[in-house]
Design a protein around this motif. Structure first.
Motif, short mmCIF file in Angstrom:
data_model
loop_
_atom_site.label_atom_id
_atom_site.label_comp_id
_atom_site.label_asym_id
_atom_site.label_seq_id
_atom_site.Cartn_x
_atom_site.Cartn_y
_atom_site.Cartn_z
N PHE A 164 0.76 -1.31 0.07
CA PHE A 164 -0.03 -0.09 -0.05
C PHE A 164 0.83 1.31 -0.01
CE2 PHE A 164 -2.59 -3.00 2.33
CZ PHE A 164 -3.62 -3.31 1.20
N PRO A 165 0.16 2.23 -0.62
CA PRO A 165 1.25 3.59 -0.61
C PRO A 165 1.01 4.10 0.82
CG PRO A 165 -0.97 3.88 -1.75
CD PRO A 165 -0.86 2.42 -1.35
N LYS A 166 1.89 5.03 1.11
CA LYS A 166 1.92 5.57 2.52
C LYS A 166 0.78 6.44 2.72
CE LYS A 166 4.85 8.84 5.14
NZ LYS A 166 5.89 9.84 5.26
N ASP A 167 0.12 7.13 1.93
CA ASP A 167 -1.01 8.36 2.34
C ASP A 167 -2.13 7.29 2.64
OD1 ASP A 167 -1.24 7.35 -0.41
OD2 ASP A 167 -1.96 9.05 -0.97
N PHE A 168 -2.24 6.22 1.78
CA PHE A 168 -3.44 5.23 2.10
C PHE A 168 -3.43 4.68 3.63
CE2 PHE A 168 -5.29 1.02 2.25
CZ PHE A 168 -6.55 1.41 1.98
N CYS A 169 -2.03 4.20 3.93
CA CYS A 169 -1.70 3.74 5.29
C CYS A 169 -2.17 4.77 6.37
CB CYS A 169 -0.47 3.14 5.45
SG CYS A 169 0.04 1.92 4.13
N VAL A 170 -1.59 5.78 6.16
CA VAL A 170 -1.70 7.07 7.32
C VAL A 170 -3.10 7.32 7.20
CG1 VAL A 170 -0.97 9.11 7.93
CG2 VAL A 170 0.53 7.61 7.04
N SER A 171 -3.81 7.51 6.25
CA SER A 171 -5.24 7.96 6.56
C SER A 171 -6.13 7.08 6.79
CB SER A 171 -5.77 8.18 4.76
OG SER A 171 -4.75 9.49 4.26
N ASN A 172 -5.78 5.75 6.94
CA ASN A 172 -6.59 4.81 7.54
C ASN A 172 -5.75 4.16 8.73
OD1 ASN A 172 -9.05 4.41 5.49
ND2 ASN A 172 -7.12 4.61 4.11
N ALA A 173 -4.99 4.79 9.30
CA ALA A 173 -4.12 4.37 10.50
C ALA A 173 -4.61 3.62 11.33
CB ALA A 173 -3.56 5.40 11.33
N ALA A 174 -5.86 3.49 11.99
CA ALA A 174 -6.51 2.67 13.07
C ALA A 174 -6.80 1.11 12.40
CB ALA A 174 -7.60 3.30 13.55
N ASN A 175 -7.12 1.06 11.18
CA ASN A 175 -7.53 -0.21 10.32
C ASN A 175 -6.43 -0.76 9.90
OD1 ASN A 175 -10.29 -0.01 10.98
ND2 ASN A 175 -10.42 1.33 9.25
N MET A 176 -5.06 0.22 9.33
CA MET A 176 -4.08 -0.55 8.73
C MET A 176 -2.87 -0.85 9.52
SD MET A 176 -5.51 -0.67 5.93
CE MET A 176 -3.96 -1.47 4.86
#
Length: 306
Positions: free
Chosen positions: A103-115
């Motif tokens: 996954f790209p960083k922005d996706f991981c950070v934007s969904n931090a609690a789940n990812m």
């Protein structure tokens, strides 16, 4: 015997072929997902035949229906989805079907609690964990390495976390109450911090190398049991404060302390100093010279100052 075996074989074959005109426990579904003859059949002694369909979907059904991923119906299959699908459906991202997705960083950070647990986001673990202090202190973030400013800004919450231990002293010095707590027991404090908070930090392990400095910061500390092992300097002990006679760290200067006043020179506390007091100290003042402190050092009281 042969008759019984023949009957048993006939019964099995008839069940496998889904025989007609038998008593069922319930009705067949109108649109079964599999042919009834592949189902599990059994016969109850009193209630007739029963059936049970498998509690799962086919691999094709699981692949074609992403909403079934992670359910008991598809857990037994080994398949995966492309990263684009995993991103478009964030619910799938932490699941096994997206385990190989990067996954790209922005996706991981934007969904931090789940990812935070997702394999494809582990290279951004710290970036995810600092998004929320409650997430930062959770088990999934145990291996995250935090920056100094994040640790010190959240010192009270982060002082126990593994990822902030290299900044332990910096966190503990943010708050004197934190400095005296158990999580800060192994912190090494700077001298100025110890001395400035001498009363509260006198027992702190991280200040023991500055024990003398702490004890000389406050006379009430100097005479306490906490300073019993401190080697106090002469100028501090002989400072005119009569309380210093009780300081264990000043015992080697007892004669000098006792000769500061007639009250002390004649007190029982100063009797041990009769042998150590110097002649110089005894002959500086007539009153001290005539006191019991100097009985051993000046036996001829006529030589005392006039």
């Amino acid at each position: 015997m042969i008759t019984k075996v023949t009957y048993l074989i006939a019964t099995i074959l008839s069940v496998k072929a889904f025989p007609q005109n038998i008593q069922l426990l319930s009705q067949l579904p109108s649109d079964p997902i599999e042919q009834p003859d592949s189902w599990a059949w059994g016969r109850h002694p009193k209630e007739g035949f029963g059936y049970k369909a498998r509690n799962s979907l086919t691999l094709e059904q699981c692949i074609d229906n992403p909403e079934t991923a992670g359910t008991v119906h598809c857990d037994g299959y080994d398949y995966s989805y492309p990263v684009e699908l995993c991103i478009s459906m964030p619910r799938l991202a932490p699941l096994k079907v997206c385990a190989d997705a990067k996954f790209p960083k922005d996706f991981c950070v934007s969904n931090a609690a789940n990812m935070v647990k997702a394999k494809g986001c582990q290279k951004f673990l710290t970036d995810m964990c600092i998004m929320d202090i409650s997430l930062a202190t959770s088990q999934p973030c145990a291996d995250a390495q935090y920056p100094k400013d994040f640790c010190t800004s959240n010192a009270n919450q982060m002082v126990k976390t593994k990822g902030c231990q290299k900044f332990l002293t910096d966190m503990c010095t943010m708050d004197i109450n934190l400095a005296t707590s158990q999580p800060c027991a192994d912190a090494e404090f700077p001298k100025d911090f110890c001395v400035a908070n001498a009363v509260k930090l006198i027992k702190a392990n991280g200040c023991q190398s500055y024990l003398t400095d702490l004890c000389t910061a406050d006379v009430s500390l100097a005479v306490s049991s906490d300073c019993a092992d401190a080697k106090l300097p002469k100028e501090f002990c002989v400072n005119g404060d009569l309380r210093m006679i009780k300081a264990k760290g000043c015992s080697k200067f007892l004669g000098d302390i006792c000769s500061q006043s007639l009250e002390l020179a004649n007190s029982a506390d100063c009797l041990p100093a009769q042998k150590s007091v110097s002649v110089f100290r005894c002959t500086r003042s007539r009153d001290i010279c005539l006191s019991q402190l100097c009985e051993l050092k000046v036996r001829d009281k006529g030589s005392c100052p006039q």
